[in-house]
Design a protein around this motif. Structure first.
Motif, mmCIF file in Angstrom:
data_model
loop_
_atom_site.group_PDB
_atom_site.id
_atom_site.type_symbol
_atom_site.label_atom_id
_atom_site.label_comp_id
_atom_site.label_asym_id
_atom_site.label_seq_id
_atom_site.Cartn_x
_atom_site.Cartn_y
_atom_site.Cartn_z
ATOM 1 N N TYR A 78 52.666 10.401 -12.068
ATOM 2 C CA TYR A 78 52.662 10.498 -10.598
ATOM 3 C C TYR A 78 52.227 9.202 -9.917
ATOM 4 O O TYR A 78 51.923 9.191 -8.729
ATOM 5 C CB TYR A 78 51.762 11.634 -10.099
ATOM 6 C CG TYR A 78 52.227 13.017 -10.445
ATOM 7 C CD1 TYR A 78 53.572 13.341 -10.490
ATOM 8 C CD2 TYR A 78 51.299 14.031 -10.716
ATOM 9 C CE1 TYR A 78 53.990 14.616 -10.800
ATOM 10 C CE2 TYR A 78 51.706 15.315 -11.026
ATOM 11 C CZ TYR A 78 53.050 15.600 -11.068
ATOM 12 O OH TYR A 78 53.455 16.870 -11.372
ATOM 13 N N HIS A 85 52.138 25.098 -4.215
ATOM 14 C CA HIS A 85 51.162 24.628 -5.202
ATOM 15 C C HIS A 85 49.955 25.570 -5.280
ATOM 16 O O HIS A 85 49.618 26.252 -4.314
ATOM 17 C CB HIS A 85 50.692 23.222 -4.807
ATOM 18 C CG HIS A 85 49.858 22.554 -5.843
ATOM 19 N ND1 HIS A 85 48.483 22.576 -5.812
ATOM 20 C CD2 HIS A 85 50.204 21.838 -6.939
ATOM 21 C CE1 HIS A 85 48.004 21.899 -6.851
ATOM 22 N NE2 HIS A 85 49.029 21.445 -7.548
ATOM 23 N N SER A 140 56.725 19.921 -6.650
ATOM 24 C CA SER A 140 56.421 19.070 -7.795
ATOM 25 C C SER A 140 57.074 19.499 -9.102
ATOM 26 O O SER A 140 57.191 18.692 -10.019
ATOM 27 C CB SER A 140 54.904 19.004 -8.001
ATOM 28 O OG SER A 140 54.382 20.284 -8.334
ATOM 29 N N HIS A 168 53.602 14.616 -2.877
ATOM 30 C CA HIS A 168 54.563 13.961 -3.769
ATOM 31 C C HIS A 168 55.604 13.118 -3.042
ATOM 32 O O HIS A 168 56.583 12.691 -3.648
ATOM 33 C CB HIS A 168 55.248 15.012 -4.646
ATOM 34 C CG HIS A 168 54.321 15.647 -5.625
ATOM 35 N ND1 HIS A 168 54.042 15.096 -6.858
ATOM 36 C CD2 HIS A 168 53.565 16.776 -5.532
ATOM 37 C CE1 HIS A 168 53.180 15.864 -7.501
ATOM 38 N NE2 HIS A 168 52.875 16.881 -6.719
ATOM 39 N N LYS A 174 48.346 10.239 -6.204
ATOM 40 C CA LYS A 174 49.754 9.979 -6.515
ATOM 41 C C LYS A 174 50.074 8.529 -6.135
ATOM 42 O O LYS A 174 49.661 7.613 -6.805
ATOM 43 C CB LYS A 174 50.653 10.974 -5.782
ATOM 44 C CG LYS A 174 50.269 12.449 -5.976
ATOM 45 C CD LYS A 174 50.454 12.916 -7.387
ATOM 46 C CE LYS A 174 50.235 14.415 -7.560
ATOM 47 N NZ LYS A 174 48.854 14.883 -7.489
ATOM 48 N N SER A 202 58.120 11.579 -13.867
ATOM 49 C CA SER A 202 57.788 10.991 -12.566
ATOM 50 C C SER A 202 57.885 9.484 -12.677
ATOM 51 O O SER A 202 57.132 8.847 -13.413
ATOM 52 C CB SER A 202 56.400 11.429 -12.092
ATOM 53 O OG SER A 202 55.430 11.314 -13.103
#
Length: 411
Positions: A65, A151, A198, A226, A257, A384
């Motif tokens: 991330y 989330h 995510s 994100h 992130k 990612s």
């Protein structure tokens, strides 16, 4: 009498861990197959935002991330070192007591400048930002309408606040409107959305959803964890990219992130927002971030304001990897690249774990994501990308996936 009571308690005592037995068995079965523990990897040394030493070998990182690659930025590191020298290692206190240093105010000012908003509030983690803001603004008698794929921190914030929780099908505008239509007139309403989800790396149709929310008098919170730093002309996220940021009441984000450190935040233009510092329990009753952390975050955020070239390169990486994996025969979570997350769908957990291990042996680290955290009980290898991945590294990654996928029998 005391002895009888003790015996009785012993006989009826339940094992509080018994509810975890299915998960324990699943993990034992996975490890018994000879696969390395995919949730226990140790990085012995991190060499750069894109490379680390794992199990004694140099490994490309594709599951961190670290979207904008700020963890090794020289200015960011220097700011952290200077703050350690000037302020010590920690505050040992809450923000409302002794835990507000000059750096905490500076990073909140940087966030206000980054988003062009009036207020910013920094939490010790991104999880606490959602937990605190959602549970404080929506309580008993209020309604929270949220995407079913939200989330865990969003769900936990709903639970802690004791509001009525009304989920709707993922990214379904019509389903969201149906839920809002049924809420009693005059009730407090909060719609919670995410810019980028995510697990699959897909984006929300925020512009349309926010318009519907406002039609029914709801406040809107968007989690841009994100997307912050990467998506949008100025990196402000999906709401900026879809030209509806002005209609968002609260933006939640994280430093873990694109910013490259740890912490969470909420920015808002609400005129009464500052009262949150006195009524939000996960803010009031938690020690504040160390001075070195807020210094690195502040420096990183200010640099992200002028990171257009890095954003363009990250988009290029995302498009290249998405096409390469799809052409190799892998099933992906999205038809087109929508973010820096590209999820590769596995047939089941066993083969997903085998694929994860095969990639690690190739010298590539990705995330293995499993139910119940994933939508529709999918097993995913979640990639990612980073703005610091070179074009050569992305081509290497495609080759690694192709070789591992062939060996495991995924493609």
């Amino acid at each position: 009498m005391t002895d009888m009571l003790s015996d009785n308690v012993t006989e009826t005592h339940a094992d509080l861990f018994s509810k975890f037995d299915p998960l324990i068995q699943m993990r034992e079965n996975l490890l018994a197959s000879g696969v390395e523990d995919p949730f226990g990897l140790v990085m012995e040394r991190v060499l750069s935002p894109t490379v680390a030493m794992c199990n004694g070998r140099e490994t490309i990182l594709l599951g961190t991330y670290n979207y904008m690659g700020m963890t090794f930025d020289p200015d960011v590191i220097e700011a952290g070192k200077q703050a350690l020298d000037d302020f010590g290692s920690g505050t040992t206190g809450s923000r409302v007591l002794n835990g507000t240093y000059a750096g905490h105010k500076a990073v909140e000012e940087a966030l206000c400048d980054f988003y062009g908003m009036d207020h910013a509030m920094v939490f010790s983690t991104g999880y606490q930002a959602n937990l605190g803001i959602i549970s404080t603004i929506a309580g008993k008698g209020d309604y929270i309408v949220l995407d079913i794929d939200s989330h865990a921190s969003i769900w936990d914030g709903c639970k802690m606040g004791d509001a009525e929780v009304v989920p709707f099908k993922h990214n379904d505008i019509e389903a969201m409107e149906k839920r809002l239509r049924r809420i009693p007139e005059g009730a407090g309403k909060l719609v919670v959305l995410e810019g980028v989800y995510s697990m699959l790396g897909d984006i929300a149709p925020l512009k349309e959803m926010i318009a519907v929310a406002k039609k029914y008098g709801a406040m809107v919170l968007v989690d841009e964890a994100h997307s912050m730093g990467f998506i949008g002309p100025n990196g402000r996220g999906v709401a900026e990219d879809q030209d509806c940021l002005a209609d968002v009441d609260f933006v939640i984000g994280t430093f873990s992130k694109s910013v490259g450190t740890v912490g969470g935040f909420c920015v808002s233009n609400h005129p009464k927002f500052e009262i949150m510092r006195l009524v939000c329990r996960p803010y009031v009753f938690t020690a504040s971030l160390p001075p070195s952390v807020v210094a690195t975050a502040c420096t990183s955020i200010r640099k992200l304001m002028n990171a257009g070239e890095k954003r363009a390169h990250l988009w290029e990486n995302s498009r290249t990897l998405h096409k390469g994996l799809r052409d190799a025969g892998f099933e992906l979570g999205t038809d087109e690249p929508q973010s820096a997350i590209i999820s590769v769908i596995m047939p089941d957990l066993e083969r997903g774990a085998a694929m994860w291990e095969a990639l690690l042996h190739e010298g590539l680290y990705v995330n293995l994501a499993r139910p119940p955290a994933t939508p529709a009980n999918m097993t995913l290898l979640r990639c990612s990308l980073c703005a610091e991945h070179s074009a050569e590294q992305v081509e290497q990654i495609i080759g690694m996936f192709t070789r591992a996928g062939t060996t495991v029998g995924i493609i």
